[in-house]
Design an enzyme around this catalytic site. Structure first.
Site, PDB file in Angstrom:
ATOM      1  N   PHE A  28      11.679  74.188  88.906  1.00 32.99           N
ATOM      2  CA  PHE A  28      11.760  73.384  90.139  1.00 32.99           C
ATOM      3  C   PHE A  28      10.338  73.217  90.697  1.00 32.99           C
ATOM      4  O   PHE A  28       9.563  74.173  90.737  1.00 32.99           O
ATOM      5  CB  PHE A  28      12.633  74.118  91.165  1.00 32.99           C
ATOM      6  CG  PHE A  28      13.309  73.210  92.154  1.00 32.99           C
ATOM      7  CD1 PHE A  28      14.657  72.906  92.030  1.00 32.99           C
ATOM      8  CD2 PHE A  28      12.601  72.674  93.214  1.00 32.99           C
ATOM      9  CE1 PHE A  28      15.292  72.079  92.964  1.00 32.99           C
ATOM     10  CE2 PHE A  28      13.221  71.847  94.141  1.00 32.99           C
ATOM     11  CZ  PHE A  28      14.567  71.551  94.013  1.00 32.99           C
ATOM     12  N   ALA A  62      13.683  79.030  91.923  1.00 32.88           N
ATOM     13  CA  ALA A  62      13.295  80.335  92.470  1.00 32.88           C
ATOM     14  C   ALA A  62      14.492  81.280  92.605  1.00 32.88           C
ATOM     15  O   ALA A  62      14.340  82.500  92.518  1.00 32.88           O
ATOM     16  CB  ALA A  62      12.622  80.144  93.818  1.00 32.88           C
ATOM     17  N   ILE A  88       9.643  74.318  98.771  1.00 29.48           N
ATOM     18  CA  ILE A  88       9.077  73.454  99.813  1.00 29.48           C
ATOM     19  C   ILE A  88      10.155  73.171 100.853  1.00 29.48           C
ATOM     20  O   ILE A  88      11.265  72.753 100.518  1.00 29.48           O
ATOM     21  CB  ILE A  88       8.531  72.143  99.197  1.00 29.48           C
ATOM     22  CG1 ILE A  88       7.409  72.482  98.202  1.00 29.48           C
ATOM     23  CG2 ILE A  88       8.021  71.208 100.287  1.00 29.48           C
ATOM     24  CD1 ILE A  88       6.884  71.299  97.405  1.00 29.48           C
ATOM     25  N   HIS A  94      18.823  75.375 102.970  1.00 29.34           N
ATOM     26  CA  HIS A  94      18.666  75.813 101.588  1.00 29.34           C
ATOM     27  C   HIS A  94      17.328  76.528 101.400  1.00 29.34           C
ATOM     28  O   HIS A  94      17.234  77.539 100.713  1.00 29.34           O
ATOM     29  CB  HIS A  94      18.737  74.587 100.673  1.00 29.34           C
ATOM     30  CG  HIS A  94      19.086  74.899  99.264  1.00 29.34           C
ATOM     31  ND1 HIS A  94      20.308  75.410  98.910  1.00 29.34           N
ATOM     32  CD2 HIS A  94      18.374  74.786  98.123  1.00 29.34           C
ATOM     33  CE1 HIS A  94      20.326  75.595  97.596  1.00 29.34           C
ATOM     34  NE2 HIS A  94      19.164  75.240  97.099  1.00 29.34           N
TER      35      HIS A  94
HETATM   36  N1  INI Z   1      14.320  75.995  93.837  1.00 31.56           N
HETATM   37  C1  INI Z   1      12.984  76.142  93.921  1.00 31.56           C
HETATM   38  O1  INI Z   1      12.388  76.866  93.111  1.00 31.56           O
HETATM   39  N2  INI Z   1      12.289  75.474  94.891  1.00 31.56           N
HETATM   40  C2  INI Z   1      12.904  74.683  95.812  1.00 31.56           C
HETATM   41  O2  INI Z   1      12.198  74.098  96.677  1.00 31.56           O
HETATM   42  C3  INI Z   1      14.305  74.541  95.741  1.00 31.56           C
HETATM   43  N3  INI Z   1      14.993  73.702  96.726  1.00 31.56           N
HETATM   44  O3  INI Z   1      14.368  73.135  97.605  1.00 31.56           O
HETATM   45  O4  INI Z   1      16.202  73.556  96.653  1.00 31.56           O
HETATM   46  C4  INI Z   1      15.005  75.218  94.732  1.00 31.56           C
HETATM   47  N4  INI Z   1      16.348  75.094  94.613  1.00 31.56           N
HETATM   48  C5  INI Z   1      17.039  75.445  93.392  1.00 31.56           C
HETATM   49  C6  INI Z   1      17.444  76.899  93.354  1.00 31.56           C
HETATM   50  O5  INI Z   1      16.327  77.746  93.201  1.00 31.56           O
HETATM   51  C7  INI Z   1      18.392  77.158  92.189  1.00 31.56           C
HETATM   52  O6  INI Z   1      17.751  76.860  90.973  1.00 31.56           O
HETATM   53  C8  INI Z   1      19.671  76.353  92.264  1.00 31.56           C
HETATM   54  O7  INI Z   1      20.277  76.505  93.542  1.00 31.56           O
HETATM   55  C9  INI Z   1      20.674  76.820  91.191  1.00 31.56           C
HETATM   56  O8  INI Z   1      21.056  78.172  91.431  1.00 31.56           O
END
Ligand code: INI
Length: 164
Positions: A28, A62, A88, A94
């Site tokens: 991501f 993350a 970000i 979220h």
């Molecule tokens: N994951 C990130 O690493 N950075 C982000 O900014 C982010 N946002 O904004 O949603 C993000 N979301 C995904 C999350 O980490 C999971 O991969 C997803 O929810 C699946 O479990």
């Protein structure tokens, strides 16, 4: 207690040693995280690490980082884990969930396995802040800083073992 042991390993005398490093990097915001990854790998190599000492795992985001750190820790095959990601802030809660859970999870793994598990996840208000911390628009690269922190903590713990 000798303060020498605690202070001699400053950022200018970092050595990768023969330690094994895992890097867990989110996909991501890859345009940012790829730069953190590059910074971390370069810092380890500049400190003498060979390719065989560095294992990189990519994960979706993350939120997936802590469990992957735990898998590395429980494998017993790494001496330190470096977590890299970029969250970000958007308009939804979220952001807070992802930041809170990734930070909590990473520190839990570190304490459970008594390993340096380094938090190299950017949590920023906007893209500009992220770019500055990833070495895109400024010289700082938080991925390199995270790798340096891993080496520093390994050196510190080696010093503490010598004392005991
Ligand atoms: N994951 C990130 O690493 N950075 C982000 O900014 C982010 N946002 O904004 O949603 C993000 N979301 C995904 C999350 O980490 C999971 O991969 C997803 O929810 C699946 O479990």
């Amino acid at each position: 207690m000798s303060e020498d042991i605690l202070y001699k390993k400053d950022q200018h005398s970092l050595h990768a040693g023969d330690y094994r490093y895992a890097i867990v990097a989110a996909r991501f915001n890859a345009f940012i995280v790829d730069r953190l990854l590059e910074g971390a790998v370069n810092a380890l190599k500049d400190a003498g690490a060979g390719d065989a000492q560095i294992t990189v795992a990519r994960v979706p985001g993350a939120f997936e980082i802590p469990l992957t750190c735990l898998k590395f820790a429980e494998s017993g095959r790494v001496d330190a884990v470096i977590a890299l990601g970029c969250v970000i802030r958007g308009d939804t809660p979220h952001f807070d969930y992802v930041c809170t859970e990734s930070a909590r999870g990473i520190s839990t793994v570190a304490l459970q396995y008594k390993l340096p598990v380094i938090y190299g996840i950017l949590t920023t208000d906007d893209i500009r802040q992220a770019e500055a911390r990833a070495g895109i628009t400024a010289s700082a690269n938080k991925g390199a800083d995270a790798a340096n922190a891993a080496m520093e903590m390994l050196a510190l713990y080696a010093g503490l073992r010598e004392m005991s």
